[in-house]
Design a protein around this motif. Sequence first.
Motif, PDB file in Angstrom:
ATOM      1  N   ALA A 599       1.066  -1.335   0.101  1.00  0.00           N
ATOM      2  CA  ALA A 599       0.111  -0.003  -0.117  1.00  0.00           C
ATOM      3  C   ALA A 599       0.689   1.379  -0.076  1.00  0.00           C
ATOM      4  O   ALA A 599       0.628   2.242  -0.672  1.00  0.00           O
ATOM      5  CB  ALA A 599      -1.032   0.084   1.158  1.00  0.00           C
ATOM      6  N   LEU A 600       2.056   1.091   0.829  1.00  0.00           N
ATOM      7  CA  LEU A 600       2.957   2.468   0.942  1.00  0.00           C
ATOM      8  C   LEU A 600       3.555   2.600  -0.371  1.00  0.00           C
ATOM      9  O   LEU A 600       4.029   3.693  -1.036  1.00  0.00           O
ATOM     10  CB  LEU A 600       3.871   2.208   1.943  1.00  0.00           C
ATOM     11  CG  LEU A 600       4.918   3.457   2.250  1.00  0.00           C
ATOM     12  CD1 LEU A 600       4.158   4.678   2.586  1.00  0.00           C
ATOM     13  CD2 LEU A 600       5.859   3.096   3.340  1.00  0.00           C
ATOM     14  N   ALA A 601       4.014   1.382  -1.058  1.00  0.00           N
ATOM     15  CA  ALA A 601       4.638   1.692  -2.434  1.00  0.00           C
ATOM     16  C   ALA A 601       3.756   2.294  -3.483  1.00  0.00           C
ATOM     17  O   ALA A 601       4.297   3.214  -4.312  1.00  0.00           O
ATOM     18  CB  ALA A 601       5.017   0.280  -2.848  1.00  0.00           C
ATOM     19  N   GLY A 602       2.468   2.183  -3.343  1.00  0.00           N
ATOM     20  CA  GLY A 602       1.727   2.849  -4.295  1.00  0.00           C
ATOM     21  C   GLY A 602       1.567   4.507  -4.073  1.00  0.00           C
ATOM     22  O   GLY A 602       0.569   4.959  -4.698  1.00  0.00           O
ATOM     23  N   CYS A 603       2.159   4.884  -2.904  1.00  0.00           N
ATOM     24  CA  CYS A 603       1.910   6.265  -2.588  1.00  0.00           C
ATOM     25  C   CYS A 603       2.853   7.100  -2.946  1.00  0.00           C
ATOM     26  O   CYS A 603       3.025   8.083  -2.555  1.00  0.00           O
ATOM     27  CB  CYS A 603       1.848   6.269  -0.955  1.00  0.00           C
ATOM     28  SG  CYS A 603       0.434   5.367  -0.390  1.00  0.00           S
ATOM     29  N   ALA A 604       3.976   6.629  -3.804  1.00  0.00           N
ATOM     30  CA  ALA A 604       5.304   7.112  -4.257  1.00  0.00           C
ATOM     31  C   ALA A 604       4.703   8.357  -5.031  1.00  0.00           C
ATOM     32  O   ALA A 604       3.656   8.410  -5.946  1.00  0.00           O
ATOM     33  CB  ALA A 604       6.042   6.269  -5.320  1.00  0.00           C
ATOM     34  N   GLY A 605       5.368   9.544  -4.897  1.00  0.00           N
ATOM     35  CA  GLY A 605       4.969  10.695  -5.339  1.00  0.00           C
ATOM     36  C   GLY A 605       3.743  11.595  -4.508  1.00  0.00           C
ATOM     37  O   GLY A 605       3.883  13.045  -4.886  1.00  0.00           O
ATOM     38  N   LEU A 606       3.379  11.028  -3.431  1.00  0.00           N
ATOM     39  CA  LEU A 606       2.299  11.942  -2.848  1.00  0.00           C
ATOM     40  C   LEU A 606       3.112  12.575  -1.649  1.00  0.00           C
ATOM     41  O   LEU A 606       4.233  12.020  -1.012  1.00  0.00           O
ATOM     42  CB  LEU A 606       1.270  10.876  -2.070  1.00  0.00           C
ATOM     43  CG  LEU A 606       0.394  10.129  -3.327  1.00  0.00           C
ATOM     44  CD1 LEU A 606      -0.555   9.260  -2.743  1.00  0.00           C
ATOM     45  CD2 LEU A 606      -0.241  11.105  -4.333  1.00  0.00           C
ATOM     46  N   ASP A 607       2.518  13.752  -1.361  1.00  0.00           N
ATOM     47  CA  ASP A 607       3.067  14.469   0.010  1.00  0.00           C
ATOM     48  C   ASP A 607       2.519  13.764   1.222  1.00  0.00           C
ATOM     49  O   ASP A 607       1.622  12.635   1.242  1.00  0.00           O
ATOM     50  CB  ASP A 607       2.503  15.767  -0.174  1.00  0.00           C
ATOM     51  CG  ASP A 607       1.154  16.009   0.281  1.00  0.00           C
ATOM     52  OD1 ASP A 607       0.461  15.289   0.735  1.00  0.00           O
ATOM     53  OD2 ASP A 607       0.659  17.128  -0.350  1.00  0.00           O
ATOM     54  N   ALA A 608       3.034  13.915   2.516  1.00  0.00           N
ATOM     55  CA  ALA A 608       2.790  13.307   3.590  1.00  0.00           C
ATOM     56  C   ALA A 608       1.236  13.290   4.005  1.00  0.00           C
ATOM     57  O   ALA A 608       0.823  12.198   4.379  1.00  0.00           O
ATOM     58  CB  ALA A 608       3.707  14.007   4.804  1.00  0.00           C
ATOM     59  N   ALA A 609       0.507  14.330   3.984  1.00  0.00           N
ATOM     60  CA  ALA A 609      -0.864  14.279   4.226  1.00  0.00           C
ATOM     61  C   ALA A 609      -1.752  13.410   3.252  1.00  0.00           C
ATOM     62  O   ALA A 609      -2.579  12.454   3.888  1.00  0.00           O
ATOM     63  CB  ALA A 609      -1.449  15.683   4.029  1.00  0.00           C
ATOM     64  N   LEU A 610      -1.283  13.450   1.814  1.00  0.00           N
ATOM     65  CA  LEU A 610      -1.916  12.339   1.040  1.00  0.00           C
ATOM     66  C   LEU A 610      -1.721  10.986   1.301  1.00  0.00           C
ATOM     67  O   LEU A 610      -2.439   9.959   1.133  1.00  0.00           O
ATOM     68  CB  LEU A 610      -1.587  12.820  -0.335  1.00  0.00           C
ATOM     69  CG  LEU A 610      -2.243  14.200  -0.967  1.00  0.00           C
ATOM     70  CD1 LEU A 610      -1.919  14.341  -2.312  1.00  0.00           C
ATOM     71  CD2 LEU A 610      -3.854  14.153  -0.945  1.00  0.00           C
ATOM     72  N   VAL A 611      -0.420  10.878   1.679  1.00  0.00           N
ATOM     73  CA  VAL A 611       0.068   9.242   2.190  1.00  0.00           C
ATOM     74  C   VAL A 611      -0.984   9.006   3.075  1.00  0.00           C
ATOM     75  O   VAL A 611      -1.344   7.723   3.201  1.00  0.00           O
ATOM     76  CB  VAL A 611       1.634   9.460   2.527  1.00  0.00           C
ATOM     77  CG1 VAL A 611       2.013   7.724   2.850  1.00  0.00           C
ATOM     78  CG2 VAL A 611       2.204   9.531   1.157  1.00  0.00           C
ATOM     79  N   ALA A 612      -1.000   9.680   4.101  1.00  0.00           N
ATOM     80  CA  ALA A 612      -1.575   9.533   5.475  1.00  0.00           C
ATOM     81  C   ALA A 612      -3.068   9.258   5.052  1.00  0.00           C
ATOM     82  O   ALA A 612      -3.660   8.196   5.722  1.00  0.00           O
ATOM     83  CB  ALA A 612      -1.473  10.606   6.449  1.00  0.00           C
ATOM     84  N   GLU A 613      -3.611  10.185   4.216  1.00  0.00           N
ATOM     85  CA  GLU A 613      -4.979   9.867   3.902  1.00  0.00           C
ATOM     86  C   GLU A 613      -5.521   8.510   3.006  1.00  0.00           C
ATOM     87  O   GLU A 613      -6.328   7.747   3.116  1.00  0.00           O
ATOM     88  CB  GLU A 613      -5.866  11.125   3.254  1.00  0.00           C
ATOM     89  CG  GLU A 613      -7.176  10.962   2.671  1.00  0.00           C
ATOM     90  CD  GLU A 613      -8.024  10.426   3.781  1.00  0.00           C
ATOM     91  OE1 GLU A 613      -9.084   9.882   3.435  1.00  0.00           O
ATOM     92  OE2 GLU A 613      -7.935  11.143   4.793  1.00  0.00           O
ATOM     93  N   ARG A 614      -4.416   8.091   1.910  1.00  0.00           N
ATOM     94  CA  ARG A 614      -4.654   7.126   1.481  1.00  0.00           C
ATOM     95  C   ARG A 614      -4.585   5.811   2.241  1.00  0.00           C
ATOM     96  O   ARG A 614      -5.187   4.850   2.003  1.00  0.00           O
ATOM     97  CB  ARG A 614      -3.636   7.072   0.043  1.00  0.00           C
ATOM     98  CG  ARG A 614      -3.607   5.641  -0.766  1.00  0.00           C
ATOM     99  CD  ARG A 614      -2.687   5.710  -1.840  1.00  0.00           C
ATOM    100  NE  ARG A 614      -3.274   6.631  -2.968  1.00  0.00           N
ATOM    101  CZ  ARG A 614      -2.840   6.615  -4.181  1.00  0.00           C
ATOM    102  NH1 ARG A 614      -1.658   5.969  -4.465  1.00  0.00           N
ATOM    103  NH2 ARG A 614      -3.397   7.532  -5.056  1.00  0.00           N
TER     104      ARG A 614
END
Length: 639
Positions: A599-614
């Motif tokens: 799930a975290l690997a799919g968050c590459a390129g997102l900022d911290a707030a968007l990673v947390a929300e995803r």
Amino acid sequence: MGSIPMQRETEARACAEDPGRPGPPAVVRTSLPGNPLAPAAARRFVRAALADWTELGVPAAAGVTDRLAEDAVLLVSELVTNAVVHAGTAVELLCRLDEAGPGEDTDALVIEVSDHHPSRAVRGEQGGPALPGTPEYGRGLQLVASLSESWGITYRTGTKTVWGRLPVEGVPADQEIEAYDGDQALKRGLRAAEILAPLPRRVTHETDWVNRGALSFLAEASDLLAGQFDEDLVAALAGQLLVPRLADWCAVWLDEASEGPARATAGGPGARLARVWHTSEQRVEELRRVLEKDPPHLPHAAGTGALPVRWPGEALADETSGTALAYRLIAGGRTLGTLVIGRAGLMRFPDEVTGLIEDFSRRVALAVSTARRYQRQANISRVLQRGLLPSKVAQIPGVQSGLVYEPRDKGGPGGDFYDVFQAGDGRWCFALGDVQGKGPEAAVVIGLARPWLRLLAREGYQVAEVLDRLNQLLLDDATEAADAAAAVVAVAGGQGVPADGPTSRFLSLLYGELIPHEGGVRCTIACAGHPLPLLLSPDGQVRSAASPQMLLGVIDDEAYTSESFDLLTGDTLLCVTDGVTERRSGRLQFDDGDGLAQALAGCAGLDAALVAERIRRLVHEFSEGPPDDDLALLVLQAR
């Protein structure tokens, strides 16, 4: 809760293939908490059992009719309500279909309700309060006696069981069982009213009151009121339930100062008119104005029974005559308010109706009491939550942060906690922890751990040293708690505090230190019994950022270690509690097969707030049901 185990379906199929084979055992049982939600749960349990037995082809279920199902639901509702109100303990419910034995004409449905307070008399039992007109006990066992082929009370050591036996005969039911449904409810109401009416006044058609579906009405009211945790909503529901079924209008006063004795008027000091309801909405405001100006006067010694009060003719100009009754809302010996109802063109309410509304007023009082207890606890929890969590997250130079915190109990406090704070010039620290247990016990540990983390960090202790000292602090505190518990047990003669209850001080903790520098941030981190933090690089690679170590508060000579690395521009550090990794969907967990890393690997390129929300969204979507544990995650990203 109401489903029959799956192996019975297999047994039923085996019976169909071999008619000589005995059928599946038609008995189910469950335990219910001793609170106002128990009667509704019991009714659902009995309906589900009868439906399952019919579907599985249990032989005795062939004679289950709608009438039997209705009687069973009424019977279990009264028995469980009786046990909850008068015993106040957990309740064991058993439902069994017995095939006819030697000398018996029909099969029978047996319902048994057991509580653990046999010293208190059952209402209607010999030596207890009399049945007719008793304000504190009602007519529950009169109903049981009228519905049942036979019934009785069995006492065992520490347990009292009230049981009823209903004959099974007739045409099988072919429709779903409902507690309240139009014409069916009316028919059930006719029978219930006939049972509950005084002997000289068996069902007549002089008034419209007898035909109101008394017991179905109470069952519906119990279902609606039991799940409400706002006293104003309880008052609103009371009005909607009574008008226009049993009254033209009603008003509910709620006493804000319920510790004292009953007041002389419904609108006495500390009381407020919470709700006014009328069949005509245009008259509600005028009726409210008149009732606030001149509330009904009640004697100081008024109980829960019906008391005639003055008709508010000023507000009901074209309804010059009518009858108004007031009922005290009393629960646990405390006056919580007053319920007033009125009916135009009526010289007096029939006894059946006054008794029905008296029973209803008790349910309203219990619902108000429950709502107030819930609100008090929620207020305490909110205060605790504000003290256990930081008011804001510190801003770290060169680091962007994202945070998600969702306690399972939305009123708090949960067992998870977080913190991000400045520990000195050029040093910032962060923590994500999970305490064993929930509620007050967890709050004690969090209230101990979080201030000490800050203090030790600001005193200049390194990451591993902070964990060493916090571990010893938790062990010392657990020892003191154990000594205190032992003293309480000794005073109580060996009864009371379990040895493994208040002495548990286990804490999983992810703790780290950040030192910004040119080109990145130096991160030193230690993980004690906590889900390992994950580090995401800008190219999508994910790896663990720490090694696992022992929980805090378990071993007194444990030596903790830390690991250091650089967070370079674009690197993302994800820290979570086990509410994320152990989120379940059937037998699967969210982190099975490195699910969190994927799930975290799919968050590459997102900022911290968007990673947390995803990550939060993926955790919620992993299962259809809501999370069954606290959920916390912290994202730190070098910029």
